[in-house]
Design an enzyme around this catalytic site. Structure first.
Site, mmCIF file in Angstrom:
data_model
loop_
_atom_site.group_PDB
_atom_site.id
_atom_site.type_symbol
_atom_site.label_atom_id
_atom_site.label_comp_id
_atom_site.label_asym_id
_atom_site.label_seq_id
_atom_site.Cartn_x
_atom_site.Cartn_y
_atom_site.Cartn_z
ATOM 1 N N VAL A 127 -2.651 5.014 1.507
ATOM 2 C CA VAL A 127 -3.247 4.503 2.743
ATOM 3 C C VAL A 127 -3.873 5.689 3.476
ATOM 4 O O VAL A 127 -3.169 6.649 3.818
ATOM 5 C CB VAL A 127 -2.199 3.800 3.628
ATOM 6 C CG1 VAL A 127 -2.839 3.351 4.939
ATOM 7 C CG2 VAL A 127 -1.577 2.609 2.905
ATOM 8 N N HIS B 241 -0.126 9.683 7.897
ATOM 9 C CA HIS B 241 1.215 9.184 8.210
ATOM 10 C C HIS B 241 2.266 10.115 7.629
ATOM 11 O O HIS B 241 2.044 10.770 6.609
ATOM 12 C CB HIS B 241 1.420 7.753 7.694
ATOM 13 C CG HIS B 241 1.125 7.582 6.230
ATOM 14 N ND1 HIS B 241 -0.165 7.431 5.749
ATOM 15 C CD2 HIS B 241 1.933 7.548 5.146
ATOM 16 C CE1 HIS B 241 -0.127 7.297 4.434
ATOM 17 N NE2 HIS B 241 1.142 7.387 4.037
ATOM 18 N N HIS C 153 6.159 9.962 6.240
ATOM 19 C CA HIS C 153 7.296 9.144 5.839
ATOM 20 C C HIS C 153 8.567 9.801 6.378
ATOM 21 O O HIS C 153 8.761 11.014 6.231
ATOM 22 C CB HIS C 153 7.425 9.102 4.309
ATOM 23 C CG HIS C 153 6.279 8.447 3.601
ATOM 24 N ND1 HIS C 153 6.342 7.159 3.093
ATOM 25 C CD2 HIS C 153 5.035 8.898 3.289
ATOM 26 C CE1 HIS C 153 5.188 6.860 2.507
ATOM 27 N NE2 HIS C 153 4.392 7.903 2.601
HETATM 28 P P1 AMP Z 1 1.235 6.769 0.939
HETATM 29 O O1 AMP Z 1 1.414 6.697 -0.542
HETATM 30 O O2 AMP Z 1 1.835 8.022 1.523
HETATM 31 O O3 AMP Z 1 -0.181 6.526 1.383
HETATM 32 O O4 AMP Z 1 2.145 5.615 1.508
HETATM 33 C C1 AMP Z 1 1.676 4.434 2.066
HETATM 34 C C2 AMP Z 1 2.888 3.624 2.420
HETATM 35 O O5 AMP Z 1 2.457 2.575 3.268
HETATM 36 C C3 AMP Z 1 3.618 2.997 1.247
HETATM 37 O O6 AMP Z 1 4.971 3.466 1.233
HETATM 38 C C4 AMP Z 1 3.533 1.487 1.524
HETATM 39 O O7 AMP Z 1 4.723 0.817 1.185
HETATM 40 C C5 AMP Z 1 3.283 1.459 3.021
HETATM 41 N N1 AMP Z 1 2.561 0.304 3.545
HETATM 42 C C6 AMP Z 1 1.366 -0.184 3.112
HETATM 43 N N2 AMP Z 1 0.980 -1.221 3.884
HETATM 44 C C7 AMP Z 1 1.957 -1.385 4.818
HETATM 45 C C8 AMP Z 1 2.135 -2.291 5.916
HETATM 46 N N3 AMP Z 1 1.242 -3.251 6.203
HETATM 47 N N4 AMP Z 1 3.264 -2.166 6.663
HETATM 48 C C9 AMP Z 1 4.170 -1.215 6.375
HETATM 49 N N5 AMP Z 1 4.045 -0.319 5.372
HETATM 50 C C10 AMP Z 1 2.961 -0.410 4.599
#
Ligand code: AMP
Length: 108
Positions: A98, A102, A104
């Site tokens: 995404v 962000h 985690h």
């Molecule tokens: P990354 O790989 O660091 O980009 O992680 C993106 C994270 O966003 C993943 O752990 C997904 O599970 C989480 N994610 C994607 N869409 C949503 C959403 N609508 N609400 C909560 N988490 C999300």
């Protein structure tokens, strides 16, 4: 600034529901949809940056705002003592899926 196609911008605008666990003027935190640990939250700036690599040098204070929020939540929820980990995936090669900056936050 917002990106119209960005799912996390839509969460900031409450156009998409999420499990919000923290919010202040600059930062929002919500539960990850696919938790990897018992606690798995995502901390995002309300302003859109594609990734850590896209923050202009003069705006790096956003990282301090993110980690201040993480520290506060870890203390409020009682896992600051037992411990937790934070992770930032940056770019496709770094596993980012995404493209809205962000952090985690994960804890057992
Ligand atoms: P990354 O790989 O660091 O980009 O992680 C993106 C994270 O966003 C993943 O752990 C997904 O599970 C989480 N994610 C994607 N869409 C949503 C959403 N609508 N609400 C909560 N988490 C999300």
């Amino acid at each position: 600034m917002k990106n119209a196609d960005c799912i996390f911008c839509k969460i900031v605008d409450k156009k998409i529901a999420s499990g919000i666990v923290f919010e202040n003027e600059k930062i929002l935190a919500f539960k990850d949809l696919n938790p990897k640990m018992r606690v798995h939250y995502l901390f995002i700036p309300k302003v859109h940056y594609d990734s850590l690599a896209h923050i202009p040098p003069q705006e790096m204070a956003v990282m301090s705002d993110l980690y201040a929020a993480i520290k506060q939540v870890s203390e409020n929820e009682g896992f600051a003592q037992s411990g937790y980990k934070t992770q930032i995936n940056t770019g496709r090669g770094g596993g980012q899926e995404v493209f809205h900056l962000h952090v985690h936050l994960m804890a057992t």
